[in-house]
Structure formats: C-alpha cells, structure tokens
Write a protein that holds these residues in place. Sequence first.
Motif, PDB file in Angstrom:
ATOM      1  N   ALA A  38      32.800  61.243  20.988  1.00 14.97           N
ATOM      2  CA  ALA A  38      33.207  62.383  21.493  1.00 14.97           C
ATOM      3  C   ALA A  38      32.062  63.793  20.975  1.00 14.97           C
ATOM      4  CB  ALA A  38      34.382  62.856  21.144  1.00 14.97           C
ATOM      5  N   ASN A  39      31.378  64.417  22.394  1.00 14.33           N
ATOM      6  CA  ASN A  39      31.308  65.838  21.902  1.00 14.33           C
ATOM      7  C   ASN A  39      31.439  66.890  21.734  1.00 14.33           C
ATOM      8  OD1 ASN A  39      28.175  64.832  22.901  1.00 14.33           O
ATOM      9  ND2 ASN A  39      28.791  63.983  24.924  1.00 14.33           N
ATOM     10  N   VAL A  40      31.036  67.371  21.267  1.00 14.76           N
ATOM     11  CA  VAL A  40      31.509  69.209  21.377  1.00 14.76           C
ATOM     12  C   VAL A  40      30.655  70.323  21.010  1.00 14.76           C
ATOM     13  CG1 VAL A  40      32.494  69.656  18.393  1.00 14.76           C
ATOM     14  CG2 VAL A  40      32.519  67.648  18.945  1.00 14.76           C
ATOM     15  N   PRO A  82      28.764  69.020  27.487  1.00 12.23           N
ATOM     16  CA  PRO A  82      29.005  69.325  28.394  1.00 12.23           C
ATOM     17  C   PRO A  82      28.566  71.486  28.675  1.00 12.23           C
ATOM     18  CG  PRO A  82      30.561  69.953  26.557  1.00 12.23           C
ATOM     19  CD  PRO A  82      29.938  68.633  26.148  1.00 12.23           C
ATOM     20  N   ILE A  83      28.463  72.024  29.060  1.00 12.91           N
ATOM     21  CA  ILE A  83      27.622  72.909  29.196  1.00 12.91           C
ATOM     22  C   ILE A  83      29.142  74.093  29.584  1.00 12.91           C
ATOM     23  CG2 ILE A  83      25.723  72.705  29.862  1.00 12.91           C
ATOM     24  CD1 ILE A  83      26.244  73.522  32.518  1.00 12.91           C
ATOM     25  N   ILE A  84      28.705  75.557  29.300  1.00 11.85           N
ATOM     26  CA  ILE A  84      29.500  76.936  28.855  1.00 11.85           C
ATOM     27  C   ILE A  84      28.662  77.584  29.995  1.00 11.85           C
ATOM     28  CG2 ILE A  84      30.183  78.755  27.951  1.00 11.85           C
ATOM     29  CD1 ILE A  84      31.185  76.375  25.499  1.00 11.85           C
ATOM     30  N   ILE A  85      29.367  78.318  30.891  1.00  6.21           N
ATOM     31  CA  ILE A  85      28.606  78.890  31.710  1.00  6.21           C
ATOM     32  C   ILE A  85      29.134  80.425  31.774  1.00  6.21           C
ATOM     33  CG2 ILE A  85      27.586  79.885  34.083  1.00  6.21           C
ATOM     34  CD1 ILE A  85      26.561  77.242  34.667  1.00  6.21           C
ATOM     35  N   ASP A  86      29.005  81.685  31.413  1.00 11.40           N
ATOM     36  CA  ASP A  86      30.119  82.772  31.461  1.00 11.40           C
ATOM     37  C   ASP A  86      31.543  82.165  30.710  1.00 11.40           C
ATOM     38  OD1 ASP A  86      28.151  84.232  32.453  1.00 11.40           O
ATOM     39  OD2 ASP A  86      28.627  83.934  34.340  1.00 11.40           O
ATOM     40  N   ASP A  87      32.409  82.444  31.149  1.00 14.23           N
ATOM     41  CA  ASP A  87      32.887  81.244  30.870  1.00 14.23           C
ATOM     42  C   ASP A  87      34.375  80.841  31.372  1.00 14.23           C
ATOM     43  OD1 ASP A  87      34.117  84.235  28.828  1.00 14.23           O
ATOM     44  OD2 ASP A  87      34.481  85.353  30.481  1.00 14.23           O
ATOM     45  N   ASN A  97      38.919  57.314  42.595  1.00 15.82           N
ATOM     46  CA  ASN A  97      38.163  57.229  43.456  1.00 15.82           C
ATOM     47  C   ASN A  97      36.492  56.535  43.312  1.00 15.82           C
ATOM     48  OD1 ASN A  97      40.543  57.051  44.805  1.00 15.82           O
ATOM     49  ND2 ASN A  97      39.926  59.548  45.552  1.00 15.82           N
ATOM     50  N   SER A  98      36.691  56.525  41.901  1.00 11.50           N
ATOM     51  CA  SER A  98      34.834  55.940  41.116  1.00 11.50           C
ATOM     52  C   SER A  98      33.673  57.837  41.928  1.00 11.50           C
ATOM     53  CB  SER A  98      34.632  54.787  41.417  1.00 11.50           C
ATOM     54  OG  SER A  98      35.309  54.243  40.925  1.00 11.50           O
ATOM     55  N   GLU A  99      33.518  58.800  42.134  1.00 18.28           N
ATOM     56  CA  GLU A  99      33.310  59.630  42.975  1.00 18.28           C
ATOM     57  C   GLU A  99      32.649  60.555  41.368  1.00 18.28           C
ATOM     58  OE1 GLU A  99      34.441  60.688  46.824  1.00 18.28           O
ATOM     59  OE2 GLU A  99      35.698  61.194  45.840  1.00 18.28           O
ATOM     60  N   ASN A 100      31.401  60.799  41.616  1.00 16.38           N
ATOM     61  CA  ASN A 100      31.098  61.972  40.231  1.00 16.38           C
ATOM     62  C   ASN A 100      31.323  63.265  40.696  1.00 16.38           C
ATOM     63  OD1 ASN A 100      29.514  60.050  38.277  1.00 16.38           O
ATOM     64  ND2 ASN A 100      27.877  60.023  40.298  1.00 16.38           N
ATOM     65  N   ILE A 101      32.122  64.094  39.105  1.00 19.84           N
ATOM     66  CA  ILE A 101      32.135  65.381  39.197  1.00 19.84           C
ATOM     67  C   ILE A 101      32.368  66.140  38.131  1.00 19.84           C
ATOM     68  CG2 ILE A 101      34.284  64.478  40.621  1.00 19.84           C
ATOM     69  CD1 ILE A 101      36.387  65.089  37.981  1.00 19.84           C
ATOM     70  N   ILE A 102      32.059  66.838  38.652  1.00 16.42           N
ATOM     71  CA  ILE A 102      31.702  68.224  36.994  1.00 16.42           C
ATOM     72  C   ILE A 102      33.297  68.783  37.230  1.00 16.42           C
ATOM     73  CG2 ILE A 102      30.951  69.680  36.038  1.00 16.42           C
ATOM     74  CD1 ILE A 102      28.074  68.906  37.386  1.00 16.42           C
ATOM     75  N   LYS A 103      34.337  68.329  36.011  1.00 18.97           N
ATOM     76  CA  LYS A 103      34.851  69.512  36.154  1.00 18.97           C
ATOM     77  C   LYS A 103      34.858  70.886  35.942  1.00 18.97           C
ATOM     78  CE  LYS A 103      38.746  66.039  34.944  1.00 18.97           C
ATOM     79  NZ  LYS A 103      39.782  66.658  36.212  1.00 18.97           N
ATOM     80  N   VAL A 104      35.609  71.604  36.774  1.00 17.64           N
ATOM     81  CA  VAL A 104      34.912  73.084  35.667  1.00 17.64           C
ATOM     82  C   VAL A 104      36.576  74.153  34.830  1.00 17.64           C
ATOM     83  CG1 VAL A 104      34.401  75.488  36.659  1.00 17.64           C
ATOM     84  CG2 VAL A 104      33.693  73.313  38.220  1.00 17.64           C
ATOM     85  N   ILE A 105      36.281  74.151  34.731  1.00 18.88           N
ATOM     86  CA  ILE A 105      37.644  74.570  32.874  1.00 18.88           C
ATOM     87  C   ILE A 105      37.805  75.777  32.794  1.00 18.88           C
ATOM     88  CG2 ILE A 105      38.562  74.431  30.771  1.00 18.88           C
ATOM     89  CD1 ILE A 105      38.420  71.551  32.814  1.00 18.88           C
ATOM     90  N   ASP A 106      38.404  76.938  32.943  1.00 19.92           N
ATOM     91  CA  ASP A 106      38.190  78.257  32.623  1.00 19.92           C
ATOM     92  C   ASP A 106      38.634  78.589  31.113  1.00 19.92           C
ATOM     93  OD1 ASP A 106      38.553  80.858  31.458  1.00 19.92           O
ATOM     94  OD2 ASP A 106      39.825  81.374  33.872  1.00 19.92           O
ATOM     95  N   ILE A 129      23.954  67.313  32.461  1.00 18.95           N
ATOM     96  CA  ILE A 129      24.285  68.445  33.210  1.00 18.95           C
ATOM     97  C   ILE A 129      23.456  69.614  32.080  1.00 18.95           C
ATOM     98  CG2 ILE A 129      26.053  68.015  34.704  1.00 18.95           C
ATOM     99  CD1 ILE A 129      27.889  69.476  32.874  1.00 18.95           C
ATOM    100  N   HIS A 130      22.876  70.778  33.190  1.00 13.19           N
ATOM    101  CA  HIS A 130      22.043  71.811  32.487  1.00 13.19           C
ATOM    102  C   HIS A 130      22.259  72.790  33.411  1.00 13.19           C
ATOM    103  CE1 HIS A 130      19.298  69.417  29.192  1.00 13.19           C
ATOM    104  NE2 HIS A 130      20.077  68.294  30.491  1.00 13.19           N
TER     105      HIS A 130
END
Length: 264
Positions: A38-40, A82-87, A97-106, A129-130
């Motif tokens: 796991a990443n932290v 992962p990365i954090i941008i603002d909140d 469907n085996s597509e690449n995604i980036i989940k956005v979590i508030d 990702i950066h």
Amino acid sequence: MKRLLCFVTILLFSTTMFAFIQNLSNETNVLHISDYRANVIKNRDKLYTISEVAIEEYQILADEGLEYVKSIKRIGISPVRPIIIDDSLYVAGKNNNSENIIKVIDISNDEMQFVRDINLGVGEAIAEIHNYGRYLIYTQYVSIINHVFDLDTNQEVTQYNFGAYNAIKDSLMFTLWISDETEISIENISDIYNPIHISLVSFPQMDFVVKYLFKDNYLFAVGNDKIAILDISDINNPTLVSFIDNIPYTLSDVEIFTGAKIVN
C-alpha cells in the motif's frame, strides 16, 4: 554532510509500504488495510492508504493512534502513489472495463467522498501521476511518454517523451533515463506546451530510481538499496554530492512523517 546524513537516517526509518505505524509511546495496527502493498499519504489530521483494492481513510488521534473512518473500492494492478491537489485526492487505477481511470476523492469534510472518475481509455496501467498547477502528468507502464491532462477542460493537451519515474518541483521536471548509465534529465515545464531541457546529471553507481525527495537544495534519488544525493542549487550544473550504497534491505518507498515512524 552531517545534516544530509541525519536526513537520510530519517528517510531510512520511514518506509511507507507497511502493515502498521509504530510511535514512540504506542502502536496502532491498521486493521482495515486491504493489501500490505500500500501507498500512504497524509493530509492534515488524516492518513490515507491506497492498496490494490481499496482507498482507506484514518483519523490521526491526539495520541498519534489511528481510527478507521471509511473505505472506497478501487481496482489496480499495483498501488500507484496518489497525489493531493487542494482538497481532492487523485488515485489511479482501472474500472470494470479495464480502462485506465483516475479517481477523484473529496477530502475536505469529515469523511472522504467519491466525486468522479477521469476516464483515460484502454492501455497499459498507469505507473505514476504528478501534478503541475491544474495539470495532471501521468505515465503508463512500459512507456516513456508523459501524458499532460488539463483538469479544467478534462482533456489531454500534450505529451512529452521525457521517460519514466518523474518528479516535479516548482516548474522543473526530473526524469530518469537509463542508457549506458543512469541519468536524470531536468526540464523546465513553466510553459506546459513548450518544455525546455535544462541539464543532465549521471551517476553510474545506480541502476534504478524508485522515488525522488527534495530537501532545501538537495535531491535524494532513492534506488532499491541505494540513495544518490544531488546538489541542485545550480540547476544548470547539478552535481552528485554523496552516494549511499548497500542499504541492508530493499527500499520499496520512503517518506517523511513527523511524530511517527513507519515500519514494515
């Protein structure tokens, strides 16, 4: 040099692919963690673990213990840092469907909330990702192409051929190149559409870089069992200051935490 070695000592005792956090006064098991790989990432008084199957949120307590808050399922071949941008927390993975995604979590409230998936299409899994301002820059496995994605327009706007294993500091992008010897290329991306090559530094003692860390005018290039320390105060002429070899265990990842020690 003593200051550098003290800093490196902190790094070596702060590995982040872990099963539990050990403080000086107590020990808290991360019972809900879905996978030991796991990443932290820490944000204010919260700790987030990202494994292959879940994003998990923990409250950091006054005694530096952890209290489980919430989980969000994810699919990933391997945990991507992962990365954090603002909140918002951005976590790369796959959908059903085996597509690449980036989940956005508030992460602005008491509990994290899923916002949306950024769909990046079918292809090799995302390796890293950066972010630079309102842009995401991501690289896929088995690729040296860096994709630049505009978060405002929700579109890919350009690509670089800088290579894999990148880091961004201010307007500078550091990229690993491996040819006859290991090299780090430095590019200025202040104009996102017209990057400018600045310099190249080589260190043949190292054959791989898993992460970059910055401290003042120093860059720490972390390998599997090695750390190269570079002086980047003159970005046009970076120099190798010191090299630490034969670390007695493999470094999967390193991070700096205040008040807590991350252990395997």
